[in-house]
Design an enzyme around this catalytic site. Sequence first.
Site, PDB file in Angstrom:
ATOM      1  N   CYS A 118       0.822  -1.209   0.000  1.00 57.03           N
ATOM      2  CA  CYS A 118       0.000   0.000   0.000  1.00 57.03           C
ATOM      3  C   CYS A 118       0.861   1.266   0.000  1.00 57.03           C
ATOM      4  O   CYS A 118       1.481   1.572  -1.006  1.00 57.03           O
ATOM      5  CB  CYS A 118      -0.987  -0.027   1.158  1.00 57.03           C
ATOM      6  SG  CYS A 118      -2.380   1.117   0.931  1.00 57.03           S
ATOM      7  N   HIS A 212      -3.782  -4.798   0.800  1.00 53.36           N
ATOM      8  CA  HIS A 212      -3.257  -5.256   2.089  1.00 53.36           C
ATOM      9  C   HIS A 212      -3.396  -6.781   2.191  1.00 53.36           C
ATOM     10  O   HIS A 212      -4.407  -7.293   2.701  1.00 53.36           O
ATOM     11  CB  HIS A 212      -4.022  -4.586   3.244  1.00 53.36           C
ATOM     12  CG  HIS A 212      -3.669  -3.156   3.439  1.00 53.36           C
ATOM     13  ND1 HIS A 212      -2.663  -2.748   4.295  1.00 53.36           N
ATOM     14  CD2 HIS A 212      -4.161  -2.024   2.875  1.00 53.36           C
ATOM     15  CE1 HIS A 212      -2.558  -1.429   4.260  1.00 53.36           C
ATOM     16  NE2 HIS A 212      -3.459  -0.970   3.399  1.00 53.36           N
ATOM     17  N   GLU A 214      -2.083  -8.738   4.206  1.00 51.37           N
ATOM     18  CA  GLU A 214      -2.136  -9.197   5.598  1.00 51.37           C
ATOM     19  C   GLU A 214      -3.571  -9.311   6.107  1.00 51.37           C
ATOM     20  O   GLU A 214      -3.838 -10.063   7.063  1.00 51.37           O
ATOM     21  CB  GLU A 214      -1.330  -8.266   6.507  1.00 51.37           C
ATOM     22  CG  GLU A 214      -1.920  -6.895   6.782  1.00 51.37           C
ATOM     23  CD  GLU A 214      -1.559  -5.857   5.739  1.00 51.37           C
ATOM     24  OE1 GLU A 214      -1.716  -4.655   6.028  1.00 51.37           O
ATOM     25  OE2 GLU A 214      -1.123  -6.238   4.635  1.00 51.37           O
TER      26      GLU A 214
END
Length: 244
Positions: A118, A212, A214
């Site tokens: 990002c 993202h 994650e």
Amino acid sequence: MTAGPSGRPLIAVPARFSAGATALRYAAEVTARALVEAVWRGGGEPFVMHPADPAGAAGRLARCDGVLLPGGGDLHPRHYGADGEHEALYDVDEEQDAFDLAVADRALAAGLPLLAVCRGLQVVNVVRGGTLRQHMDAEHRHVVHPVTVEPGTLLAKVLDAGETAASCYHHQDIDVLGEGLAVTARAADGTIEGVELSGGAGGGWFLGVQWHPEDTAATDPAQQEIFTALVTAAAGRRDEGSAG
């Protein structure tokens, strides 16, 4: 280069400044738990770095095997030559900017395996002379959408797929692509969602994603593989250094 106490490759993760955090009485330095857990699951040892002394970034990174440049607030527009500041800019911090830009520059110059997420991708683009749109016409905030991956790219190899579901939270994106970078993924609206070093750019292992990974890495093996690939590249570079 060194490994963590468990023998895991040491992955530097620049911390983010925060006004506060639960159970802490003052301003804090933080990183996302999901981010460091994804590195850990991938076999790495997350090393959260204090974002200070950008001039000393090269020496500090020399002890690490790889770098994860995470998301965060917006870069100040002056770093990419923009006129004025859009009213939608948020969490701009010159100290954070200086450190992230130095880390990206030194990691690329040293050939350290680098994963940029990002804001991290935007930082790398700016380091390479590219620019950003200060505010997108259609924000990609709190959105999970399909991303088309260019065949034959590092990202396609890592994901083992031509499309992936990307969890996005960004209101800025790449405008002019930085020198030596190649687009590896786009959203349906044309937004650049992935970059890597182009064939003739030299350097080491680098992967940048605008989303993202994650967010869903704990349940989506493809997103987890992005972090595992970083750790694998870091281990390979460390082993080469030890052999040399």
